[in-house]
Design a protein around this motif. Structure first.
Motif, PDB file in Angstrom:
ATOM      1  N   ARG C  27       8.219   0.252   6.839  1.00 16.56           N
ATOM      2  CA  ARG C  27       8.151  -1.340   8.083  1.00 16.56           C
ATOM      3  C   ARG C  27       7.824  -0.628   8.762  1.00 16.56           C
ATOM      4  O   ARG C  27       7.032  -1.558   9.226  1.00 16.56           O
ATOM      5  CB  ARG C  27      10.013  -1.212   8.004  1.00 16.56           C
ATOM      6  CG  ARG C  27      10.765  -1.817   8.875  1.00 16.56           C
ATOM      7  CD  ARG C  27      11.657  -2.709   8.813  1.00 16.56           C
ATOM      8  NE  ARG C  27      12.578  -3.019   9.621  1.00 16.56           N
ATOM      9  CZ  ARG C  27      13.679  -3.291  10.325  1.00 16.56           C
ATOM     10  NH1 ARG C  27      14.875  -2.861   8.795  1.00 16.56           N
ATOM     11  NH2 ARG C  27      13.653  -3.892  10.843  1.00 16.56           N
ATOM     12  N   ALA C  28       7.761   0.223   9.365  1.00 17.12           N
ATOM     13  CA  ALA C  28       6.578   0.749  10.406  1.00 17.12           C
ATOM     14  C   ALA C  28       4.740   0.125  10.052  1.00 17.12           C
ATOM     15  O   ALA C  28       4.083  -0.389  10.792  1.00 17.12           O
ATOM     16  CB  ALA C  28       6.241   1.561  10.911  1.00 17.12           C
ATOM     17  N   ARG C  30       4.097  -1.843   7.185  1.00 24.41           N
ATOM     18  CA  ARG C  30       4.137  -3.372   6.947  1.00 24.41           C
ATOM     19  C   ARG C  30       3.719  -4.080   8.794  1.00 24.41           C
ATOM     20  O   ARG C  30       3.161  -4.958   9.235  1.00 24.41           O
ATOM     21  CB  ARG C  30       5.125  -3.807   7.327  1.00 24.41           C
ATOM     22  CG  ARG C  30       5.282  -6.188   6.664  1.00 24.41           C
ATOM     23  CD  ARG C  30       6.651  -6.986   6.708  1.00 24.41           C
ATOM     24  NE  ARG C  30       7.547  -6.132   7.592  1.00 24.41           N
ATOM     25  CZ  ARG C  30       8.678  -6.162   7.635  1.00 24.41           C
ATOM     26  NH1 ARG C  30       9.060  -6.442   6.690  1.00 24.41           N
ATOM     27  NH2 ARG C  30       9.739  -5.368   7.758  1.00 24.41           N
ATOM     28  N   ASP C  31       4.510  -3.497  10.058  1.00 22.71           N
ATOM     29  CA  ASP C  31       4.754  -3.934  10.864  1.00 22.71           C
ATOM     30  C   ASP C  31       3.259  -4.376  11.570  1.00 22.71           C
ATOM     31  O   ASP C  31       2.330  -4.787  13.009  1.00 22.71           O
ATOM     32  CB  ASP C  31       5.904  -3.395  11.936  1.00 22.71           C
ATOM     33  CG  ASP C  31       6.730  -4.276  11.342  1.00 22.71           C
ATOM     34  OD1 ASP C  31       7.439  -5.016  10.378  1.00 22.71           O
ATOM     35  OD2 ASP C  31       7.764  -3.820  12.053  1.00 22.71           O
ATOM     36  N   ALA C  32       2.748  -2.781  10.862  1.00 20.27           N
ATOM     37  CA  ALA C  32       0.642  -2.965  11.585  1.00 20.27           C
ATOM     38  C   ALA C  32       0.596  -2.949  11.118  1.00 20.27           C
ATOM     39  O   ALA C  32      -0.834  -3.535  11.107  1.00 20.27           O
ATOM     40  CB  ALA C  32       0.863  -1.386  11.302  1.00 20.27           C
ATOM     41  N   GLY C  33       1.329  -4.446   9.551  1.00 22.36           N
ATOM     42  CA  GLY C  33      -0.370  -5.205   9.361  1.00 22.36           C
ATOM     43  C   GLY C  33      -0.818  -4.927   8.124  1.00 22.36           C
ATOM     44  O   GLY C  33      -1.572  -5.098   7.745  1.00 22.36           O
ATOM     45  N   MET C  34      -0.236  -3.554   7.744  1.00 15.87           N
ATOM     46  CA  MET C  34      -0.139  -2.963   5.809  1.00 15.87           C
ATOM     47  C   MET C  34       0.142  -3.677   5.186  1.00 15.87           C
ATOM     48  O   MET C  34       0.923  -4.397   5.045  1.00 15.87           O
ATOM     49  CB  MET C  34      -0.512  -2.197   6.536  1.00 15.87           C
ATOM     50  CG  MET C  34      -1.426  -0.977   7.733  1.00 15.87           C
ATOM     51  SD  MET C  34      -1.416   0.767   7.619  1.00 15.87           S
ATOM     52  CE  MET C  34      -1.684   0.908   9.076  1.00 15.87           C
ATOM     53  N   GLU C  35      -0.353  -3.186   4.549  1.00 13.05           N
ATOM     54  CA  GLU C  35       0.452  -3.823   2.640  1.00 13.05           C
ATOM     55  C   GLU C  35       0.624  -2.574   2.221  1.00 13.05           C
ATOM     56  O   GLU C  35       0.143  -1.571   1.727  1.00 13.05           O
ATOM     57  CB  GLU C  35      -0.688  -4.719   2.126  1.00 13.05           C
ATOM     58  CG  GLU C  35      -0.816  -6.302   2.619  1.00 13.05           C
ATOM     59  CD  GLU C  35      -1.620  -7.392   1.496  1.00 13.05           C
ATOM     60  OE1 GLU C  35      -1.301  -8.470   1.208  1.00 13.05           O
ATOM     61  OE2 GLU C  35      -1.993  -6.513   0.472  1.00 13.05           O
ATOM     62  N   THR C 121       3.830   5.669  15.268  1.00  5.18           N
ATOM     63  CA  THR C 121       2.814   5.181  15.916  1.00  5.18           C
ATOM     64  C   THR C 121       1.190   6.180  16.358  1.00  5.18           C
ATOM     65  O   THR C 121       0.319   5.586  15.180  1.00  5.18           O
ATOM     66  CB  THR C 121       3.133   4.627  17.514  1.00  5.18           C
ATOM     67  OG1 THR C 121       4.451   4.769  17.931  1.00  5.18           O
ATOM     68  CG2 THR C 121       2.218   3.757  18.203  1.00  5.18           C
TER      69      THR C 121
END
Ligand SMILES: Nc1nc2c(ncn2[C@@H]2O[C@H](COP(=O)(O)OP(=O)(O)OP(=O)(O)O)[C@@H](O)[C@H]2O)c(=O)[nH]1
Ligand SMILES: [Mg+2]
Lengths: 546, 313, 139
Positions: C27-28, C30-35, C121
């Motif tokens: 989830r983290a 994804r939230d950082a823009g990764m697939e 992070t």
């Protein structure tokens, strides 16, 4: 609120508050002060009752720890049956009366030690049991009419239980004398722990078959331990743990009734298993509320007549997920607080985690400290001198009420899915838990929540090296050799006959347990039995939610 | 990357090298040498038909893809699968979870599964999905399956890629009515009511059949197939219906018609891309002129700037 | 020529079902823009590597809590090598003792290991940094 309270509130508001936030480990906000106004609606008889009296908020026995202390039950198992047998004998010599078996992952998932999937995992997190032969070794020279044994096993519970009963039979101990518990709680596997094998319907059938068999043949056995522990470990809040666990409990009650049992035939043998986390009062409130909710539902909704059906008896384990890798010794302190919460919540038995469990199987030294933690609690702190000492606390009673209300709210939501199985199918629990786990992680990262040694009070110096218990890879090879030898020496025709028989029964509706026992007696392995059942029942697969 | 290296990668794709296939898919998706790659590949592909599987989240699309794949593998056919999931509108990232359901073929060298995020494209199918399917064809996967999440309008896009669109629904919960509302009726070549082990499947089939009776005029009447992946039921029937639909497309000449329409659409889309790129460059130069927040509305500004740029309407 | 998105395969080898960490990470990221390609529980090294290749990920992230880390990480690396996919990085998480971490990193079985307590992070920035350095040679 009274004037008196309001005038205090004005004074409080006029002063500065330190940087909070003031919420529980489950992110529930907490008021600065609780006062008589908060608990004015509580009726002692109706809502609390004396210990051992309905609704059992104050405890399930009239005398609680003044009569007998909780059972200090440490979970143990590693490597092969021979090694674990030696550990058990040692523990019994130390005065422990209850054994608690930890199985390795292949056993938990229904694979024999020689299965490719078992590679690298045999005997690692618990003991490897492939057949009756291993079970006999596990309890060699331990008279099974004199110990009570708890087995943490779920999807293949029927098989391991059958092995235990037959092992006892071979010792000359009849089934009706056996005492102990099998976890056997498949619902929480779908919800949180994920050690499932079969889809829900056949899994529930196996469970009700166990209920029936236990009632007629092994009456002193706790046929299920309905577990919130793993729900919490997966990241749920305290309230979710409470609500989901009790909802599971009610689902088993309904399944038993639907399978034709009278509620009082099996409800007295249902037991529970909770987590005790670090938020002290929240945990106590959770456990007190659990007893009250269970009693109320069993009486009012399921119309149980036997008082024993109303009693929520439970085992507690301190929260593994609260332990930290850095500054590992701090885990001793966390565990001690958690243990105290469990005891103030009225637990019947307790496992305290060892400080190094976050990294490995516990070493002997750290297990000893964990056990000593319970002994200090029991003999030195004085919390056992009186029953339910926190009753009447404005704060604790308020939290207890909130827990009950919150749980009822969840029950309503679960009903909207058509019950627990419907809610599992729709990923309701899984989503709730995933969200809570993510929120908790974010709170730590933003430092809204401080975990000592992790995001606050971090040591600059590296931790000292710990001596950790290591499992020799030779264990796996030895276990596989033993299994190969067994497969050559047993009567393979008999194995095949019993397995074919089992398959036919699985396709029909008769009770499976006697057939499983026949296969076990013939030394069919766990993996072979599971394979037959998988053939008929199919396999469950998760839908992952985030 | 120089063209020679790229040509080597493309060569490897035609040799069914999985690493090369995967890399070329990424480049096309990331718009790296996309035109060059596709021009080499499209010449040799486009013969195989694509089965699109769409339907609401959790209806069992991936489970059906896995089950169909098993049937194709039993005939020794190679299967290429593209599974599209929505990207997060906030971060642009995505969690692509369809593989979980396709584990049975996870290590089968004759099955290639590729997950992709929509990356901000609203249609449920990304711009490059069609190209990626063709890359898989080029790599020798004769059966092409495309899974997309469909809720409402987004199914329309799958029609532009898939030759046979299978719409997956579940019994109960008013799905039938919703489907009709959402315009799924026009999209489906085959209806599947999956999870027919749960109550209400027959009734739902009845509802859909009734709606189909009302929508007359088409020469292909979408069959309604009951399946249960868990109980292994109806899957062969679905397989047969897919075959039947594809045979129909060929016999009726619809397939050629479709291919012509698609060529048009794709040219249009490529033009759109080019135009958008050109506009973006112009925009950089122009947007600095938006100064007067209080006195102009967007209509006025747009008109003024357009005129400045193009000296006219 | 720049790849537009970091792609990561997150999976859980081993028989245990403790996927809390894997899911939080997924989830983290994804939230950082990764697939994030999530392949779920009970993955064998073979399954993980095959998925990594088909999905053309930049990185595999696995969490191991069963104590089998000393066999799983080297096995994944070995398979990546066999498949000519050494450029795919491997990152791990779980309950892994300090000395084992040192061994695994030193012998190149894994690029990074994060133990409980590592923040998402931290993990995100490690990935971003690592990939912005190595991306040049991929394309
Ligand atoms: N009872 C029942 N459950 C099924 C059936 N087919 C799939 N499922 C379950 O439905 C859930 C969703 O299945 P998927 O195949 O992941 O569905 P999907 O449509 O691909 O889901 P998304 O890709 O997330 O939209 C899983 O839990 C499956 O086990 C079926 O025939 N009967
Ligand atoms: Mg899917």
């Amino acid at each position: 609120m009274s004037n008196n309270f309001l005038s205090w509130k004005a004074k409080y508001d006029a002063q500065k508050e330190r940087k909070g936030p003031f919420f529980t480990v489950s992110s529930v906000p907490i008021d600065p002060l609780y006062a008589p106004g908060h608990t004015a609606d509580i009726d002692y008889e109706r809502d609390l009752g004396n210990p051992g009296e309905y609704p059992y908020t104050r405890g399930v026995q009239p005398n609680m720890y003044r009569g007998r202390l909780w059972t200090m039950r440490m979970f143990a198992g590693f490597a092969t049956a021979t090694e674990t047998n030696a550990r058990y004998k040692y523990l019994l010599k130390q005065g422990q009366t209850g054994l608690s078996v930890a199985f390795d992952m292949p056993t938990i998932m229904g694979y024999d030690s020689d299965h490719p999937r078992a590679y690298g995992e045999v005997g690692r997190v618990g003991v490897a049991i492939d057949s009756l032969q291993d079970m006999e070794t596990l309890f060699q020279d331990i008279p099974l009419d004199q110990v009570s044994t708890s087995m943490t096993i779920n999807a293949p519970a029927s098989i391991l239980w059958a092995m235990y009963i037959v092992a006892a039979e071979k010792q000359g101990v009849p089934a009706h004398k056996l005492t102990g518990t099998i976890q056997n709680d498949i619902l929480k596997e779908y919800i949180a722990q994920k050690s499932w094998i079969f889809p829900p319907d056949p899994s529930m059938r196996l469970i009700t078959d166990i209920f029936k068999y236990a009632k007629d043949n092994v009456p002193k056995w706790n046929s299920i331990s309905i577990s919130g522990y793993h729900i919490r470990e997966a990241g749920s809040t305290a309230l979710q743990e409470l609500a989901f666990t009790l909802a599971d409990g009610f689902a088993y009650v309904e399944a038993g009734i639907k399978a034709g049992l009278d509620v009082d035939d099996f409800a007295p043998r249902l037991s529970f298993f909770f987590n005790s986390h670090t938020d002290f009062f929240e945990e106590i409130a959770k456990l007190r509320a659990a007893r009250r909710i269970w009693a109320r539902h069993m009486k009012e909704i399921y119309h149980a007549k036997n008082e024993k059906s109303l009693l929520l008896r439970f085992h507690t384990q301190t929260a593994g997920c609260s332990l930290t890798g850095p500054q590992m010794e701090n885990n001793i302190v966390r565990t001690a607080y958690q243990a105290m919460a469990a005891v103030l919540g009225g637990t019947q038995s307790l496992h305290t985690n060892s400080m190094d469990e976050v990294l490995a199987l516990p070493s002997e030294k750290s297990v000893q400290i964990a056990l000593r933690t319970q002994q200090v609690l029991a003999y030195e702190t004085g919390v056992t001198n009186t029953i339910d000492p926190l009753a009447g606390s404005y704060f604790v009673e308020t939290l207890t009420n909130q827990m009950e209300e919150g749980a009822e709210e969840y029950f309503r939501k679960i009903d909207e899915f058509g019950g627990v199985l419907g809610a599992i199918r729709e990923n309701f629990f899984q989503q709730e838990i995933a969200d809570a786990a993510y929120r908790y992680q974010k709170e730590i990262e933003s430092k809204d929540r401080i975990i000592v040694g992790i995001n606050g009070f971090v040591n600059e110096k590296k931790d000292d090296k710990m001596d950790l218990l290591k499992i020799d890879p030779e264990v796996e090879r030895a276990q596989v050799r033993k299994l190969t030898a067994l497969k050559q020496s047993r009567d393979n025709i008999r194995v095949q006959t019993t397995l074919t028989d089992l398959k036919e029964t699985a396709q029909g509706t008769d009770n499976l347990i006697p057939k499983i026992m026949d296969a076990v007696r013939a030394y069919a392995t766990e993996g072979e039995i599971i394979a037959v059942l998988k053939d008929v029942f199919g396999e469950y697969r998760e839908q992952a939610v985030f | 990357m120089n063209k020679e290296t790229l040509d080597q990668w493309i060569e490897r794709l035609f040799d069914q090298d999985r690493r090369a296939t995967a890399k070329l898919i990424s480049w096309v998706e990331d718009d790296i040498e996309r035109a060059y790659i596709m021009r080499s590949v499209l010449k040799q592909t486009g013969h195989r038909m694509v089965v699109g599987i769409t339907g609401p989240p959790g209806s069992g699309k991936s489970s059906l893809v896995e089950a169909l794949t098993k049937l194709y593998r039993d005939n020794d056919e190679r299967v290429g699968i593209v599974a599209v999931d929505p990207s997060s509108p906030y971060s642009g990232g995505a969690i692509l979870g369809d593989r979980i359901r396709m584990q049975a073929h996870g290590t089968d060298r004759n099955v290639f599964i590729r997950s992709m995020g929509t990356r901000g494209h609203l249609g449920g199918v990304t711009r490059s999905t069609a190209d990626i399917v063709r890359l898989l064809e080029g790599a020798g996967y004769g059966r092409l399956l495309l899974e997309t999440v469909g809720v409402g309008q987004s199914e329309l896009e799958i029609m532009q890629i898939a030759d046979t669109v299978v719409v997956v629904l579940n019994p109960g919960a008013g799905d039938g009515i919703q489907a009709i509302k959402a315009g799924i009726m026009e999209v489906a070549d085959i209806f599947v009511i999956n999870k027919s082990d749960l109550p209400g499947a027959e009734r739902m089939k009845g509802d859909i059949e009734m709606m189909l009776n009302l929508s007359c005029g088409k020469t292909w009447r979408p069959p309604v197939v009951l399946t249960s992946v868990t109980d292994n039921k109806g899957l062969e029937l679905l397989y047969d219906k897919i075959e039947a639909h594809q045979a129909y497309l060929l016999e009726s000449g619809q397939r050629d018609q479709q291919r012509k329409e698609r060529l048009h659409q794709e040219v249009w889309r490529l033009w759109e891309d080019k135009a958008l790129d050109a506009f973006e460059i112009m925009w950089e130069a122009t947007s600095g002129k938006l100064v007067n927040i209080d006195q102009e509305d967007p209509y006025e500004v747009a008109q003024r700037l357009w005129q400045e740029r193009f000296k006219g309407g | 020529m720049k790849k537009t998105r970091i792609r990561v395969l997150v999976g859980k080898p081993g028989l245990d079902g403790h996927d809390r960490g894997a899911k939080v990470i997924a989830r983290a990221l994804r939230d950082a823009g990764m697939e994030v390609i999530y392949s779920g529980l009970h993955q064998t090294p073979e399954q993980l590597v095959e998925a990594a290749i088909q999905e053309d990920v930049d990185l595999i992230g696995v969490s191991v809590l069963s104590g089998a880390h000393m066999t799983i990480f080297p096995r994944i690396k070995e398979l990546l090598k066999e498949q000519n996919a050494k450029d795919i990085l491997l990152m791990g998480g779980g309950t892994i003792p300090e000395e084992d971490i040192a061994t695994l990193i030193e012998n190149g079985s894994v690029e990074a290991l994060f133990t409980p307590g590592a923040t998402t992070t931290e993990i995100v920035s490690w990935i971003e940094e690592k990939l912005s350095l190595s991306k040049g040679d991929v394309v």
